[in-house]
Design a protein around this motif. Sequence first.
Motif, mmCIF file in Angstrom:
data_model
loop_
_atom_site.group_PDB
_atom_site.id
_atom_site.type_symbol
_atom_site.label_atom_id
_atom_site.label_comp_id
_atom_site.label_asym_id
_atom_site.label_seq_id
_atom_site.Cartn_x
_atom_site.Cartn_y
_atom_site.Cartn_z
ATOM 1 N N ILE A 1 -6.451 6.108 2.042
ATOM 2 C CA ILE A 1 -6.677 5.330 0.826
ATOM 3 C C ILE A 1 -6.488 3.846 1.132
ATOM 4 C CG2 ILE A 1 -5.719 4.786 -1.457
ATOM 5 C CD1 ILE A 1 -5.128 7.888 -1.655
ATOM 6 N N ALA A 2 -5.437 3.542 1.889
ATOM 7 C CA ALA A 2 -5.194 2.149 2.270
ATOM 8 C C ALA A 2 -6.345 1.610 3.112
ATOM 9 C CB ALA A 2 -3.869 2.050 3.036
ATOM 10 N N ASP B 1 -2.597 8.846 2.088
ATOM 11 C CA ASP B 1 -2.150 7.482 1.810
ATOM 12 C C ASP B 1 -2.728 6.505 2.833
ATOM 13 O OD1 ASP B 1 1.189 8.196 0.467
ATOM 14 O OD2 ASP B 1 -0.790 8.112 -0.477
ATOM 15 N N ARG B 2 -2.751 6.916 4.101
ATOM 16 C CA ARG B 2 -3.337 6.050 5.135
ATOM 17 C C ARG B 2 -4.815 5.809 4.872
ATOM 18 N NH1 ARG B 2 -0.568 5.186 10.120
ATOM 19 N NH2 ARG B 2 1.097 6.690 10.443
ATOM 20 N N LYS C 1 -4.610 14.744 -2.277
ATOM 21 C CA LYS C 1 -3.163 14.513 -2.249
ATOM 22 C C LYS C 1 -2.475 15.214 -3.419
ATOM 23 C CE LYS C 1 -0.175 10.493 -2.880
ATOM 24 N NZ LYS C 1 -0.151 9.016 -2.873
ATOM 25 N N GLN D 1 -7.343 10.989 -3.384
ATOM 26 C CA GLN D 1 -6.244 11.185 -4.329
ATOM 27 C C GLN D 1 -6.213 12.612 -4.871
ATOM 28 O OE1 GLN D 1 -7.153 7.800 -6.783
ATOM 29 N NE2 GLN D 1 -5.550 6.535 -5.877
ATOM 30 N N THR E 1 -0.200 14.196 1.912
ATOM 31 C CA THR E 1 0.180 12.876 1.394
ATOM 32 C C THR E 1 0.150 11.762 2.437
ATOM 33 O OG1 THR E 1 1.558 13.881 -0.311
ATOM 34 C CG2 THR E 1 1.987 11.578 0.204
ATOM 35 N N VAL E 2 0.795 11.953 3.568
ATOM 36 C CA VAL E 2 0.858 10.894 4.580
ATOM 37 C C VAL E 2 -0.550 10.478 5.006
ATOM 38 C CG1 VAL E 2 1.552 10.383 6.965
ATOM 39 C CG2 VAL E 2 3.148 11.533 5.424
#
Lengths: 218, 142
Positions: free
Chosen positions: B111-112, B108-109, B97, B94, B104-105
């Motif tokens: 983090i998921a 986000d992947r 990001k 984070q 970001t892209v």
Amino acid sequence: MIKPIKPISAFAGLFLLAGCANKAPPADYTALKLENPHSILVVPAVNRSTEVTAPNYYLTTIPVPIVERGYYVFPINMVKRVLEDDGLSDADLVFQGDPTRLGEMFGADAILYVTIERWDARYLVISTTVTVDFSYVLKSGKTGETLWKNQVHLEYTPQTASAGNPIADLVVMAVQAALTKASPDYTPLAITANATAINTPDHGLLPGPRNPQYKAGQ
Amino acid sequence: MIRIVPVLKIGIILLCTGFVAGCAPKTQYTWGDYGPALYSLYSGDKDLDATALKLQKIIEKGEVKGTVPPGIYAEYGYILLSLGKSGEAITFFQKEKQLYPESTVFMDRMIAAAKIPTAKPSAQIDRPELLAAKDSSHDQTN
């Protein structure tokens, strides 16, 4: 800064750096300017050299110059490991694959493919020459179009045991180590080669968005 | 002699840009021992805790001046993830990001992926065959 007290010894090492920055006419930056990438994904290098450790060691030298040129570069080790975990450990396959898929996967504006053409030391009777040769291709992560290309060839023949010059000493050490070690370290030469490829006017990468010299909407 | 001088000047600039020992280059970001840390990793150094520590030092220095380089928070987060510390890893993804929205892209992947308890630390792409060329000889052995 190199100390001005020893100008000759500092330069001696340089003279023996027979380098070819690209001697072709100035690069056409039309595509690069139009695409205007902010982020660059560097994928593991294709290896055409005789040294199996070259790609990994090379990778450690590439992020810094591109970031300092003004681009966001995705975390080098993390990208390498993620690609490996997703079945993309073969650099040649990635090189032949579709850049737009990588662009989508990582959210990357552009993909940098580096091929290591040479990464070796040749031992002759009275001297040793260390050679690195890299070719670079930057492709759009959105269209797959080639945005920038360059090639750099650098040979170094250390002539003195110690010139009192950092790069001469580093390379001499590397060469000497190569005689006894299995995995020669040419990263100092690689660092210089990358700097040449990326920063030389008319052939290097244009200053990126995070560089104070960046020209938006050029 | 006159022709040599500009070549030498370029050479100095190149050497300094090359981060050679004994040369103190002016860089926009604080890199510390990033190159050597990766080099160590690729030389077979399996001590991820040591790698984490090196990255942590770079972060600490960088945060003082606001010059943490692109990718460093993420690299640190990834090492933490490899050490099983997914909660901390997410924090650093984070941070990456936030500081570098270009990431970001990807962040986000990750983090998921990090939130899934049993997932491998990877982006878990659904259809890896799309990314490769026609040769599809890779087996996904999980």
